[in-house]
Motif scaffolding. Sequence first.
Motif, PDB file in Angstrom:
ATOM      1  N   GLY A  53       0.732  -1.251  -0.054  1.00 44.26           N
ATOM      2  CA  GLY A  53       0.016  -0.002   0.063  1.00 44.26           C
ATOM      3  C   GLY A  53       0.825   1.324  -0.022  1.00 44.26           C
ATOM      4  O   GLY A  53       0.341   2.509  -0.461  1.00 44.26           O
ATOM      5  N   ILE A  54       2.166   1.345   0.559  1.00 43.97           N
ATOM      6  CA  ILE A  54       2.792   2.450   0.688  1.00 43.97           C
ATOM      7  C   ILE A  54       2.843   3.246  -0.673  1.00 43.97           C
ATOM      8  O   ILE A  54       2.804   4.527  -0.454  1.00 43.97           O
ATOM      9  N   PRO A  55       2.925   2.430  -1.850  1.00 48.17           N
ATOM     10  CA  PRO A  55       3.132   3.671  -2.947  1.00 48.17           C
ATOM     11  C   PRO A  55       2.022   4.521  -3.222  1.00 48.17           C
ATOM     12  O   PRO A  55       2.057   5.301  -3.984  1.00 48.17           O
ATOM     13  N   PHE A  56       0.917   4.110  -2.800  1.00 50.57           N
ATOM     14  CA  PHE A  56      -0.310   4.653  -3.092  1.00 50.57           C
ATOM     15  C   PHE A  56      -0.974   5.934  -2.286  1.00 50.57           C
ATOM     16  O   PHE A  56      -1.968   6.706  -2.365  1.00 50.57           O
ATOM     17  N   GLY A  57      -0.251   5.844  -1.020  1.00 56.08           N
ATOM     18  CA  GLY A  57      -0.459   6.759   0.191  1.00 56.08           C
ATOM     19  C   GLY A  57      -0.237   6.328   1.604  1.00 56.08           C
ATOM     20  O   GLY A  57      -0.026   5.264   1.536  1.00 56.08           O
ATOM     21  N   LYS A  58      -0.778   7.048   2.749  1.00 57.13           N
ATOM     22  CA  LYS A  58      -0.434   6.703   4.071  1.00 57.13           C
ATOM     23  C   LYS A  58      -1.228   5.256   4.238  1.00 57.13           C
ATOM     24  O   LYS A  58      -2.541   5.392   4.190  1.00 57.13           O
ATOM     25  N   VAL A  59      -0.848   4.314   4.792  1.00 55.54           N
ATOM     26  CA  VAL A  59      -1.422   3.271   5.514  1.00 55.54           C
ATOM     27  C   VAL A  59      -1.582   3.612   6.959  1.00 55.54           C
ATOM     28  O   VAL A  59      -0.733   3.923   7.713  1.00 55.54           O
ATOM     29  N   THR A  60      -2.827   3.243   7.199  1.00 55.54           N
ATOM     30  CA  THR A  60      -3.084   3.547   8.693  1.00 55.54           C
ATOM     31  C   THR A  60      -3.293   2.363   9.729  1.00 55.54           C
ATOM     32  O   THR A  60      -3.443   2.494  10.827  1.00 55.54           O
ATOM     33  N   ASN A  61      -3.557   1.139   8.981  1.00 56.66           N
ATOM     34  CA  ASN A  61      -3.892  -0.019   9.600  1.00 56.66           C
ATOM     35  C   ASN A  61      -3.651  -1.193   8.584  1.00 56.66           C
ATOM     36  O   ASN A  61      -3.695  -0.905   8.043  1.00 56.66           O
ATOM     37  N   VAL A  62      -3.184  -2.287   9.601  1.00 58.99           N
ATOM     38  CA  VAL A  62      -3.217  -3.617   9.030  1.00 58.99           C
ATOM     39  C   VAL A  62      -3.708  -4.823   9.537  1.00 58.99           C
ATOM     40  O   VAL A  62      -3.412  -4.887  11.139  1.00 58.99           O
ATOM     41  N   LEU A  63      -4.311  -5.677   9.178  1.00 58.89           N
ATOM     42  CA  LEU A  63      -4.868  -7.050   9.751  1.00 58.89           C
ATOM     43  C   LEU A  63      -4.380  -8.135   8.936  1.00 58.89           C
ATOM     44  O   LEU A  63      -5.071  -8.261   7.708  1.00 58.89           O
TER      45      LEU A  63
END
Length: 564
Positions: free
Chosen positions: A85-95
């Motif tokens: 997800g990083i190339p597309f913007g800020k990642v705020t959570n992951v599961l």
Amino acid sequence: MMNGDNDDVGGFLNPGTKRGSDELLSQSGAVSNGSVMSPAPNHADNNNDAKKVKLDTKNPGAPSRVIHIRNIPNEVTEAEIVHLGIPFGKVTNVLVLKGKNQAFLEMSDEVCATTMVNYFTNCTAQLRGRAVYVQFSNHKELKTDQTHSNANPSAQAALQAAQALVNQTDTQGGPNTVLRVIVEHMIYPVTLDVLYQIFSRVGKVLKIVTFTKNNTFQALIQYPDVVTAQAAKMTLDGQNIYNACCTLRIEYSKLSNLNVKYNNDKSRDYTNPNLPTGDPALDSALAIGGAPGVLASPFAAMHGLSSPLTAAYGASPTGAPNLNLPNRTGENATPTGMPFTGMPLAGVTPTAAALGAAGIRLPGQASPNCVLLVSNLNEEMVTPDALFTLFGVYGDVQRVKILFNKKDNALVQMSEPHQTQLAISHLDKMKTWGKQIRVTLSKHQTVQLPKEGQPDAGLTKDYCNSPLHRFKKPGSKNYQNIYPPSATLHLSNIPPTVDEEQIKEAFTHAGASVKAFKFFPKDRKMALIQLGSVEEAIGALIKMHNFQLSDSSHLRVSFSKSTI
């Protein structure tokens, strides 16, 4: 093909409950990395669980900032999911739901999430060589109870690392399709084809231009889109091409497009294989005998090879330095890769052909030249020992011969071919003893010792068993401290009984003018000494390396990249 995620998570609910994502909001439990946390206060069974998560639902099929990823490999980590997800913007959570080979990724907003889903609609995302499927989730957010005692440290670490990467990008300038690559500690030669093999593992490489600036090998590499370039930067920055050396430092270039005029060993346009090489004789030969489309590039033609990849790579002969590459993530430039930890890039090793061209010897291969011809020397000053010391900064000198009938010329035999390349790049045209010396490869394969009883006047000397070799230990730290000649010298092995004035006096006595001196604050065994010029520093290194400072201590001298 891409079904909603409500059916996929249903299997995590307790037996007897109905399938569907709405059950995740019920009081029967909350999903946590592939297991169910019951409302009972007993958390003993959940010590290995991740953080407590609630998934709020919304209308299926609509865009959401939560992304559902299916078919992930069992061993995939939170960091790898976050990297998607990083190339597309800020990642705020992951599961990560490892038991069901699924994951959820929460982006900062729907715009970022939509960009990511749209991108992977046109090309397949891959994790560890396995195709994964990216789609909108039916949940509008991942709610994490940060106070939960089982908060997942690996997920938190992955999110923090992602934020650090975003912040780093903010300070270095915005992403671009062109990357600027600097190769540090280049002990082994790095070629354009080596870079192509490494960077094409992330995605399709369009163009490469290589050059040397400030005595450092650099390259500009162009990808078809920003996403792939950003993925390459995040995946490869800081990695070693070979063990403990040839470190990649990657930043965004100010250029948005590369204008490549020639296809040769310095530049390549992979979208236009018909460009000339810049060598009129070779271009004429190719025009006469070359069938269009057969050869991937004129450079490959020069070496009788079918493509840049086969020109550089093949089987892994024993003893070759490991060229290490990340797992390929597909020709479609998926912006992801396995997370790296500064270890060498894992993978294949160069073939004998490529390494031979680069100056690296393989067992069973006819030895490339290890002998240098040094010319325009000062006849009054040069000695075998002086050349041993100077060239010993860049490799282990085995033998030195000053030519009997032409004493301004000498042969210097190094222990490895790549050391000859280092010596040429750093010492050729360097002013030494008042003259600009020339350093080139010799036509001789070895330096012959004089036959027994044959007069030599001390002009030939064997150093095979010298205790002063800097690189005889595999993985020596000295490999990481090879720099071009400079006016500042690095001194080490200084005994505690010797002070600054004694060292300065010794250098002055050797004919150098000392401009500055400084002990290392945390290690008084080392110091920097700045002299009047680079030429002075070369002369001082020759005289002062292995200089006896005390009964048991001999000074070690090398060129420094620092100034005082």
